[in-house]
Design a protein around this motif. Structure first.
Motif, PDB file in Angstrom:
ATOM      1  N   TYR A 153       0.876  -1.176   0.000  1.00  0.00           N
ATOM      2  CA  TYR A 153       0.000   0.000   0.000  1.00  0.00           C
ATOM      3  C   TYR A 153       0.906   1.216   0.000  1.00  0.00           C
ATOM      4  O   TYR A 153       1.742   1.362   0.894  1.00  0.00           O
ATOM      5  N   ASP A 154       0.739   2.081  -1.012  1.00  0.00           N
ATOM      6  CA  ASP A 154       1.531   3.308  -1.006  1.00  0.00           C
ATOM      7  C   ASP A 154       0.673   4.498  -1.384  1.00  0.00           C
ATOM      8  O   ASP A 154      -0.414   4.361  -1.942  1.00  0.00           O
ATOM      9  N   CYS A 155       1.187   5.672  -1.030  1.00  0.00           N
ATOM     10  CA  CYS A 155       0.449   6.917  -1.221  1.00  0.00           C
ATOM     11  C   CYS A 155       0.668   7.457  -2.629  1.00  0.00           C
ATOM     12  O   CYS A 155       1.811   7.630  -3.060  1.00  0.00           O
ATOM     13  N   LEU A 156      -0.417   7.720  -3.329  1.00  0.00           N
ATOM     14  CA  LEU A 156      -0.343   8.321  -4.648  1.00  0.00           C
ATOM     15  C   LEU A 156      -0.370   9.845  -4.568  1.00  0.00           C
ATOM     16  O   LEU A 156      -0.185  10.527  -5.564  1.00  0.00           O
ATOM     17  N   SER A 157      -0.618  10.352  -3.386  1.00  0.00           N
ATOM     18  CA  SER A 157      -0.598  11.789  -3.117  1.00  0.00           C
ATOM     19  C   SER A 157      -0.192  11.943  -1.647  1.00  0.00           C
ATOM     20  O   SER A 157      -0.094  10.958  -0.934  1.00  0.00           O
ATOM     21  N   ASP A 158       0.016  13.158  -1.225  1.00  0.00           N
ATOM     22  CA  ASP A 158       0.203  13.374   0.208  1.00  0.00           C
ATOM     23  C   ASP A 158      -1.078  12.917   0.892  1.00  0.00           C
ATOM     24  O   ASP A 158      -2.181  13.172   0.398  1.00  0.00           O
ATOM     25  N   CYS A 159      -0.942  12.229   2.004  1.00  0.00           N
ATOM     26  CA  CYS A 159      -2.098  11.663   2.696  1.00  0.00           C
ATOM     27  C   CYS A 159      -2.047  12.006   4.180  1.00  0.00           C
ATOM     28  O   CYS A 159      -0.981  12.115   4.770  1.00  0.00           O
ATOM     29  N   GLU A 160      -3.227  12.146   4.741  1.00  0.00           N
ATOM     30  CA  GLU A 160      -3.363  12.236   6.178  1.00  0.00           C
ATOM     31  C   GLU A 160      -4.266  11.084   6.593  1.00  0.00           C
ATOM     32  O   GLU A 160      -5.301  10.848   5.965  1.00  0.00           O
ATOM     33  N   VAL A 161      -3.832  10.353   7.608  1.00  0.00           N
ATOM     34  CA  VAL A 161      -4.563   9.165   8.018  1.00  0.00           C
ATOM     35  C   VAL A 161      -4.788   9.151   9.521  1.00  0.00           C
ATOM     36  O   VAL A 161      -4.053   9.771  10.283  1.00  0.00           O
ATOM     37  N   TYR A 162      -5.829   8.429   9.902  1.00  0.00           N
ATOM     38  CA  TYR A 162      -5.991   8.001  11.275  1.00  0.00           C
ATOM     39  C   TYR A 162      -5.481   6.565  11.286  1.00  0.00           C
ATOM     40  O   TYR A 162      -5.659   5.832  10.313  1.00  0.00           O
TER      41      TYR A 162
END
Length: 191
Positions: free
Chosen positions: A94-103
């Motif tokens: 699983y990788d980020c295709l954009s900047d991400c913010e997660v819980y």
């Protein structure tokens, strides 16, 4: 955190005491574009819920070819759920295709809480039902819809997908070749 608690309410009424117990397990984190959330071959510890951004899950074969399994968008769970449930190394990355913010929260701590609190157990069951229904819909789409129909459905779900990821990722997700996707796009956009 309020956004997450509101999202949880969409799964049914959860008592405030249960929400507070769950909230005590939740943290937030920011990932940069291309950062890996979970890596194939590893046993993850956390489950993630996207607050913002776009994540892809994919499998890489022995020759290095990537097969996109899913695009994960805002308010959806990301992470190697099968690996977490089975406590085995993940087959997917699983990788980020954009900047991400997660819980995120530790899956084992969440499962322990679900055993102690029936409202959290019900929430867990509801989330699993939703995930199952999404996977069932994807299998249906791959079985019944043609490439153009699958592309249009993806565009409806993620209108700016072409701005977020390369076209070959989209083609892989749709289970078509990049050439087929190019033809589909040409036909649609020439009308």
């Amino acid at each position: 955190m309020e956004t997450l608690l509101n999202l949880l309410d969409s799964y049914g009424e959860i008592p405030n005491t249960s929400k507070q117990k769950l909230a005590s397990l939740v943290n937030s984190k920011k990932f940069k574009k291309k950062e890996i959330i979970a890596k194939a071959g590893e046993i993850p510890e956390n489950v993630y819920i996207l607050k913002s951004g776009l994540v892809r899950s994919y499998f890489t074969d022995d020759k290095g070819k990537e097969y996109i399994r899913n695009f994960i968008t805002k308010h959806r769970a990301a992470g190697a759920l099968g690996s977490l449930i089975l406590n085995k190394p993940s087959r997917f990355s699983y990788d980020c295709l954009s900047d991400c913010e997660v819980y995120f929260l530790n899956f084992k701590a969440f499962k322990k809480l679900a055993k102690e609190d029936k409202s959290i157990a019900y929430l867990y069951a509801s989330v699993l039902e939703k995930i199952f229904l999404r996977l069932e819909a994807k299998v249906y789409d791959l079985s019944v819809l043609n490439g153009t129909e699958r592309y249009l459905k993806l565009k409806k779900e993620i209108p700016d997908i072409e701005n977020l990821t390369p076209l070959y990722h989209i083609a892989s997700y749709l289970n078509i070749t990049a050439v087929q996707l190019s033809r589909i796009r040409k036909e649609i956009y020439s009308k």
